[in-house]
Every structure is written in structure tokens, then in C-alpha cells.
Design an enzyme around this catalytic site. Sequence first.
Site, PDB file in Angstrom:
ATOM      1  N   SER A 268       0.847  -1.192   0.000  1.00  0.00           N
ATOM      2  CA  SER A 268       0.000   0.000   0.000  1.00  0.00           C
ATOM      3  C   SER A 268       0.882   1.241   0.000  1.00  0.00           C
ATOM      4  CB  SER A 268      -0.892   0.018   1.244  1.00  0.00           C
ATOM      5  OG  SER A 268      -0.130   0.338   2.402  1.00  0.00           O
ATOM      6  N   ASP A 269       0.307   2.363  -0.404  1.00  0.00           N
ATOM      7  CA  ASP A 269       0.994   3.623  -0.144  1.00  0.00           C
ATOM      8  C   ASP A 269       0.802   3.954   1.334  1.00  0.00           C
ATOM      9  OD1 ASP A 269       2.419   5.981  -0.495  1.00  0.00           O
ATOM     10  OD2 ASP A 269       1.405   6.488  -2.352  1.00  0.00           O
ATOM     11  N   TRP A 270       1.494   4.975   1.793  1.00  0.00           N
ATOM     12  CA  TRP A 270       1.525   5.320   3.219  1.00  0.00           C
ATOM     13  C   TRP A 270       0.103   5.497   3.765  1.00  0.00           C
ATOM     14  CZ3 TRP A 270       5.937   6.356   6.382  1.00  0.00           C
ATOM     15  CH2 TRP A 270       5.654   6.900   7.635  1.00  0.00           C
ATOM     16  N   ASN A 271      -0.321   4.548   4.605  1.00  0.00           N
ATOM     17  CA  ASN A 271      -1.629   4.575   5.273  1.00  0.00           C
ATOM     18  C   ASN A 271      -2.803   4.562   4.300  1.00  0.00           C
ATOM     19  OD1 ASN A 271      -3.288   4.636   7.611  1.00  0.00           O
ATOM     20  ND2 ASN A 271      -3.640   6.832   7.321  1.00  0.00           N
TER      21      ASN A 271
END
Length: 730
Positions: A268-271
Site C-alpha cells: 500500500s501507499d503510506w496509510n
Amino acid sequence: MTLSTSFRSPHIDQKVAGLLEQMTLEEKIGQLVQFSSGNATGPDNAKVDQAELAAQGGIGSVLNLVGARETNALQRCAMEKSRLGIPILFSRDIIHGFRTIYPIPLAMSATWDADIAEQCARMAAVEGTAHGIRWTFSPMMDIARDARWGRISEGNGEDPWLGQVLAAAWVRGYQGQDLSDPLSMVACAKHFVAYGGAEGGRDYNTVDVSDRVLREIYLPPFKAAIDAGVGTFMSAFNTVQSVPASADVRMLTGVLRDEWGFQGFVVSDWNSIGELIPHGYALKGEDAALKALIAGVDMDMQSNLYITKLSGLVESGRLKVEVIDEAVRRVLRIKFALGLFENPYTDESREAAVTLKPEWLALAQKAAEESFVLLKNEGAGDGKPVLPLQSGQTVALIGALADSAKDMLGSWALSGVPGDVTTLRQSLESRLGDKLIYARGVGVHEEGTDGIAAAVEAATRADVVVIALGETSDMSGEATSRTRLSLPGKQLELLQAVVATGKPVVLVLFNGRPLTIPWEAEHVPAILEAWLPGTQAGPALVRALYGEYNPSGKLTTTFPRTVGQIPLYYNCERTGRPRPGGDRFITGYIDESHLPLYPFGWGLSYTSFEYSPTRFSSEAEVRVSDLNHGGSIQVEATVKNTGSREGAEVAQCYIGLRGTSVVRPVRELKGFQKVLLQPGESRKVTFSLTSKELAFWNIDMQFIAEPCELTVWIAPHAQAGEPAKMIIEA
């Protein structure tokens, strides 16, 4: 360079299967967890010690821990203290260099040179791996048609064909011929998918595109990355057709794995998994973790939801452990391919040996030189072009950016050091001594005008003025959307005052996106687009300004006249009212031209080039069936250097199709060649058009070539060229 896609081998799959059988549920979940250095969260969102968690087998990957000594220390916790000794994968955003910083990706795309992109990525891999990093969150494959979006600086521009060529080059450079080589790092194709289509150019925003636009514009560079052997993907923040990209089973499973056969893993991208909740796609953390994992996101970057929620989801029966097993299998496959089980530690002596090597600096300088785009070069009174500068001239250098080392690095130069940078001022001082007069003028973000008078005074004492203006490095990149793309602050006032002195002026632009510069284009005789050129900014610019390097860069993104024209891109669909002709009822504006300031592919040289009319190599009849059975159409033109000095030219091949089942773009890039020509030298450039180049997603969403009228241009940019036409029969 051909990448060994060894992470797909039966030998590795056998090792993965054997290890997976021994793992507990908690150890499996641990492999799907990525934390940023110094920031780990355990059950009930409580802080935990990363070393302790690694010793329990609870961390699959760590980002932003840099240094061989530091990564080795945490790796020992995983290898020597955990039950199964599964190594941690250390990662970093190495976007355009590790310590030796080369130009931002948008600038690199302006080189139209896949070889130098591959070489620069390889340099970054060698430096980065010496500091313990074996995974980079690069390359960014997002096609961007809106200059308001700040992350246009991180990609390859607006064209999917060029994007495919460069995607493969970046992957080859990072991953090398064998991932198990300690000098190789696994690449990550991001952001999947269509992140560059954010509505209004607002970062993280909605993307509403048709399946055809997805297939023809946004997906091709990602497919090219897979064909080049990329090991990982990153899911995006945005929604696509109302589904968050980090939980989109259609894309992450349907296209990426089922259709394309991708066998690496997705992070995933950050969060972005946590952000499924504010999207309204999930009500709580358990729902977000479940939807993301089932869709195909294998590793959770920093939302902490996999580590806190997956076990409970299995216990409740909402999640089958087989889904976790498949995600773990993909992660372990990459770790085995990297050779981390056999060689988990980094040789700490390599850091000093490979960082900022002279050959790296030379490569970074060459890349910067190739990326510069000469937008304009006219005379200033005497008719002689202002550039290149002449020896013996007294030069006034004006502008805060001319001496700002930090801003030369650009965004995402996380390990870059301003002290490593040689600025334009430093390089010109070294060359000119007391024949250089420097005046700061005004800062990029300053509203005061006190420095303008001193700048004007400096200009009056000089033979020629070089003025460095544009954006600071933090004005492009993530979360830097802009509604105004003109020179910020009082820089235009400064420039107007300097131009009013009557001295010849060279404008050097530092920026991470297209700017709207209509006044500048009309009144300044010479404009050099320098982008954010990296560690060797100064030496590269001085060589270009003095003609020791002849600029050959070409724009890969359209420069609008005004923000009101955006989105503005060359490969737009035809309309029923295409051209002005005395009739106001056409597509366009009543207060501005519909044409760009500088089109896609634009770039001048210190010499001049002439193109013959485009022609087909054979007049033989061509049928669609011939193309679909391996046939091709050869098209050619002759490029001649009509100037007085050596120069490189990027000859671009565009096609246009009419009479098809759906409306096609006015032009589409389908090939390019960079040719180096001596004065008076001519060279024939030939392009082969096959079903690959001529196929498109038709009315039935089939990717095929159709009977049509084919127009081909071989030209210096997207608004030039004398075309050739033929009918492709059924």
C-alpha cells in the site's frame, strides 16, 4: 540488459512453500507489515520496540532506516533471534538518486534517452544497497496531463508510449540482471493506478476515467514494467471509478494478476489502507484491512491495520487463512529472489567506497545536460542568438535560485546533501572570476522588492544577463498542487525590470512542472528549461550556456499559455469543430489561443534541423490481416543538420487514425530516435509500424487494428511535420 525474473522460478516457490508450512499465523501476518523506522505500533495502537518485534518475526519490511550499520543491527534481531530467521526487507524512496542526485524524473524523461535513465537507476541502486536498502519505491509510472498536480515532477510526462520505454529502463537499472546481486534492489511500479489523473490536479483526489482511457493511457507503463520484470507494485491513494485503488479487486487482482500474470507483491501507499475509512469505503479498521487484503494488497505500509486486525478477522471467520498465505507467499518470493536468506547483511565497508564516486558525478552531470530543453533562442538587437554565451563577456547572474544548493536537489532527494551540490553561481564564479557580477534579486517566496534595484544595477554593468527563476524544490512533488503556475512571488517583476535595461537576457528556469510563462516567452530572447537538475547542476548548466554541450532535450509535457487551458495534452481526441477559421463556433476560447505555449516534443538546439516529408518505404497495399499476422509498415524521413555545429535531434514518429470504430487522438507517439549529426549531414530515420503500434481498444473493448486511414508524421515535435497517408484495407 535483460533482467532475470528469478522470483518466478519453481526453485524459489519450493523454498517458499517449505517455509510457509512452518509459520504461525502471527509470523505470517508479520511478513505483511511494514513500519517506518522508529515508528512501530502493536495491538491496541500501543508503541512497541522495533527490535523486539523483529525478534518475534513481526516485521516484514522497514522503510526509512538508512545505513549499513543500522540496518544490519535490526536485521540481526530478525535473523538471529526470531524463530524462523526470516530477513527484513529494508526500503526507501530512492526517486532520482540516493546520495548522488540526478535530475527529477520529469527532467530525465526530457532526455528521451532510455540508456541514461537505466544507468542513473543503476547508480542509485549501487549507492543505495551500500547503505542497506534493497527496495526502492520507484519508478513512478503515473501519466500526468495536469501541471497543477505537483507529482507530475516524479513521472515521465503525459505520453504512455514514452512512459512504457522509460518504465522498462528504470526497472532494468534498479534490478539489474539478477536480483540476488547485492548491488541490485527490487523496484516498485507506482501508483497503481491512474493517480496522475487526479481531478483538478488536486493530490489524492478522485479519478473518473473510462475503461478505454485506463487501458490506453494509464495502464500501459505498468504493463511495460511487468514485462521488464518488476518485483513489486504500490497501490494508490485515489479512487478509480468510485473504488479506492488500495481496495480495487478489479485492478489489483483482475488486471494485475489474472490478466497480466504478476507474481510479485503489492504494498500500500503510506496509510492508504487506513484511508479507506475516510473514503467511506470501510467503516472501521477491520473492514479496511479485510477489503485491502482480499483485493490484493499484500503489505500494509504504516496504517498498522494488518498487524492489529488480521488475526481477529481469521478467528471470527471473516478472513480465510489461505488469503494470508497467498500474500505471504508473494512477499517471501521476493525475499528469496533478493538472496536475503543467504546474504541478509550489508558489507559496511561499501558505503564510503561507492558513495559520490567521480564516475557517478560525471553521470549525474551528463544526465542533467541531456535533460535541459532550449525553449527559445533569439537575437537581442543584433540578430545573433544570445546563446551560447561568448568568452570574454561580463555576465550578470541574478536570482536566488542561482545559488540555492538545496533547491537544485528537487523533491524526494531524501539522502541528498546540499553540501554536495555545485550551484550555477559557484560554477560561473569558477569560470569567470571578476567577470561575474551576482545579485540575488528577490527570493521565490518573498513579497518584498528591495533587491530589484541592485539586480538592475548589476545588469547595466554586464554584457549579458543570466537570470535564474522558478520554483523552490518544495513547490513540486507530493501535496504541492497549485492553482497558479506563473513565476511565484515577485520574480516576474524582477525579470521585467532586468529586461527593461535592454541587455541580452537568458532566463534559466528551475521548476518541477510546466509553468505558464507567456510574457517571458514574448519578451526574453533566450529561455533554457533546467528543471531541478541535481548534484551537478552548476557544471552542467555552464557547459550548456557556453555551448560546450549543445542542448537536445525535448518536452514530455505540454506547456500551457494559461492555467485556464488545463488539462492540455497533445494526444487529445478529435472534435467535430477542430480549427479556427473565422468562425467562433469551434473548440477553443474567446480570450486565449487554444494552442499551447510550447507543445509536447518541443526543444531547440544551437544548430538547426530540417525534415523531409514523411514517406512510406513501399506503396504496396496493406491489409489489417497482414498486420495481425506479423506484417509491418515501414515509414521514413530524412533529417538534416542545416546549421554550423554538431547537434543531436530526437526524431519523433506520430500516427493518426481515421475511419475507426471509435474516435482516435489527433496524434499518438509511436516511436522516436535520437540522432547525432554533423553540420550538413543527413540521415534517414525509419520506423516500423506493426499491429502493436496500430492497435487500439475498439468499440467492443478489443485491442486490435482496424481498417482505417493512417496518417504518419516524422517530426521534431507534436505540431510539426509533413505527413504521409495510406488506407489500411479490411
